[in-house]
Design an enzyme around this catalytic site. Structure first.
Site, PDB file in Angstrom:
ATOM      1  N   ARG A   1      76.032   4.361 -51.791  1.00 60.72           N
ATOM      2  CA  ARG A   1      77.049   5.290 -51.688  1.00 60.72           C
ATOM      3  C   ARG A   1      78.515   4.807 -50.674  1.00 60.72           C
ATOM      4  O   ARG A   1      77.990   4.005 -50.673  1.00 60.72           O
ATOM      5  CB  ARG A   1      76.436   6.899 -50.192  1.00 60.72           C
ATOM      6  CG  ARG A   1      76.056   7.493 -51.059  1.00 60.72           C
ATOM      7  CD  ARG A   1      76.693   8.696 -51.328  1.00 60.72           C
ATOM      8  NE  ARG A   1      76.179   9.457 -51.567  1.00 60.72           N
ATOM      9  CZ  ARG A   1      75.277  10.496 -52.984  1.00 60.72           C
ATOM     10  NH1 ARG A   1      75.091   8.911 -53.805  1.00 60.72           N
ATOM     11  NH2 ARG A   1      74.885  10.691 -53.073  1.00 60.72           N
TER      12      ARG A   1
ATOM     13  N   GLU B   1      85.761   7.969 -52.892  1.00 59.61           N
ATOM     14  CA  GLU B   1      86.159   8.205 -54.154  1.00 59.61           C
ATOM     15  C   GLU B   1      86.269   9.256 -54.594  1.00 59.61           C
ATOM     16  O   GLU B   1      86.061  10.685 -53.836  1.00 59.61           O
ATOM     17  CB  GLU B   1      85.107   7.554 -55.124  1.00 59.61           C
ATOM     18  CG  GLU B   1      83.472   8.485 -54.753  1.00 59.61           C
ATOM     19  CD  GLU B   1      82.111   7.540 -54.719  1.00 59.61           C
ATOM     20  OE1 GLU B   1      82.040   6.896 -54.651  1.00 59.61           O
ATOM     21  OE2 GLU B   1      81.907   8.172 -55.390  1.00 59.61           O
TER      22      GLU B   1
ATOM     23  N   HIS C   1      80.778   5.891 -60.348  1.00 61.55           N
ATOM     24  CA  HIS C   1      79.176   6.242 -59.289  1.00 61.55           C
ATOM     25  C   HIS C   1      79.019   7.699 -61.070  1.00 61.55           C
ATOM     26  O   HIS C   1      78.859   8.958 -60.745  1.00 61.55           O
ATOM     27  CB  HIS C   1      80.517   7.624 -59.478  1.00 61.55           C
ATOM     28  CG  HIS C   1      79.114   8.107 -58.364  1.00 61.55           C
ATOM     29  ND1 HIS C   1      79.288   8.244 -56.615  1.00 61.55           N
ATOM     30  CD2 HIS C   1      77.842   7.566 -57.948  1.00 61.55           C
ATOM     31  CE1 HIS C   1      78.211   8.864 -56.460  1.00 61.55           C
ATOM     32  NE2 HIS C   1      77.158   8.733 -56.824  1.00 61.55           N
TER      33      HIS C   1
HETATM   34  C1  GLV Z   1      73.976  10.271 -56.948  1.00 61.72           C
HETATM   35  O1  GLV Z   1      74.447   9.338 -56.281  1.00 61.72           O
HETATM   36  C2  GLV Z   1      73.169  10.909 -56.413  1.00 61.72           C
HETATM   37  O2  GLV Z   1      72.707  11.236 -55.440  1.00 61.72           O
HETATM   38  O3  GLV Z   1      71.852  11.370 -56.492  1.00 61.72           O
END
Ligand code: GLV
Length: 330
Positions: free
Chosen positions: A240, A269, A287
């Site tokens: 994250r 982000e 991401h």
């Molecule tokens: C993506 O970032 C998730 O947490 O699945």
């Protein structure tokens, strides 16, 4: 009996929407508009369920403004976007999508680490810019992954899947640090050794972050931690934004305090720190660690399974706060 009303906050696989429509009155978002807090609050009025994409903030204020809400099915394994205690206090079930994305995310984490170590993005830019005119003995030389020391911070399902790749596929020495130590037989099966955080930082050739975001993990990697790493090391974050202090990382990369980074997640982000964008020795991706088509479909199906079960008297497969179910049955 009328069907429960649910909101699907962002665009989603048509087949999954179709399935949801068999059970619910569905308000969807085919324009894939990113809903800010007022828009989310407005669209959630009189809805019993929400299929969230993972970026929406589900706060105590939102819950108070949406008293009909019973379920938030997050299409992500992480759920730091949701105030879970506030949901539990209001009897709102929260679910996430673990397991289905573990191997896909581990593949991507490993790829990002390799790309950083072997300067893949920088090399491609060099070629595309027409700068490749001759062979040279040290052209774009990076660092080896095979046989190196892999450091994993956060040793849950995804961390363990990355450890398996490193140990079995690349002959890496695997070190890890985690809030809680794994049982000895799991450590032995993975070929992973528990060390304290300082030792992990000091010894890793390639450090991969796979811990959940919380107040406790905010800036778990900042200037002080980066200063402990080897100047030849790489840092990869598929966890994250906010776990890394992006400004401190940019400064470390610019000064050569570490060699390279691979980042799939960022503070604030989809904005990306301007200094990171300007640096050659960082691989940046938007991401997408869980983004294989098959896995994204499995995540959507699992989020739908949770929503359907929770609102039709079934057993949600992956609840985050199952105590809400127990309280409802009592
Ligand atoms: C993506 O970032 C998730 O947490 O699945």
């Amino acid at each position: 009996m009328s069907k429960p009303a649910v909101l699907v906050s962002r665009a989603l696989f048509p087949e999954v929407l179709e399935r949801l429509r068999r059970h619910f009155e569905v308000e969807d978002n085919p324009e894939d508009e990113v809903l800010d807090a007022p828009a989310l609050r407005q669209r959630l009025q009189a809805k019993q369920g929400l299929l969230a994409a993972g970026g929406e903030r589900i706060s105590a204020e939102l819950l108070a403004a949406c008293p009909a809400l019973r379920v938030v099915a997050n299409m992500a394994v992480g759920y730091n976007n949701i105030d879970v205690p506030a949901c539990t206090a209001r009897g709102v079930l929260v679910s996430n999508t673990p397991d289905v994305l573990t191997e896909t995310t581990a593949d991507f984490g490993f790829a990002l680490m390799m790309a950083a170590a072997r300067r893949m993005s920088e090399a491609e830019r060099y070629l595309r810019e027409g700068r490749w005119t001759k062979w040279r003995y040290d052209l774009l030389t990076g660092s080896d992954v095979h046989g190196a020391t892999l450091g994993i911070l956060g040793m849950g399902r995804i961390g363990q899947a990355i450890a398996r790749r490193g140990a079995a596929g690349f002959g890496m020495r695997v070190l890890y640090h985690n809030r809680s130590r794994l049982p000895p037989d799991t450590e032995a099966a993975l070929g992973a050794q528990y060390v304290d955080k300082a030792a992990l930082l000091a010894q890793a050739d390639h450090l991969v972050l796979v811990l959940p975001y919380s107040a406790a993990s905010h800036h778990a990697i900042g200037a002080a931690e980066l200063a402990l790493m080897k100047p030849t090391a790489t840092l990869t974050n598929v966890a994250r934004g906010g776990i890394v202090d992006d400004g401190a990382l940019a400064a470390a990369l610019r000064a050569g305090r570490i060699a390279a980074a691979g980042l799939d997640v960022f503070e604030g982000e989809p904005a990306v720190h301007a200094e990171l964008l300007a640096l050659p020795n960082v691989v940046l991706t938007p991401h997408i660690a869980s983004a294989s088509l098959r896995t994204r479909r499995a995540m959507a199906d699992l989020a739908a399974d949770n929503l359907i079960a929770a609102l039709t008297g079934g057993v949600p497969p992956t609840p985050v706060n199952p105590e809400v179910l127990a309280a409802a049955r009592a």
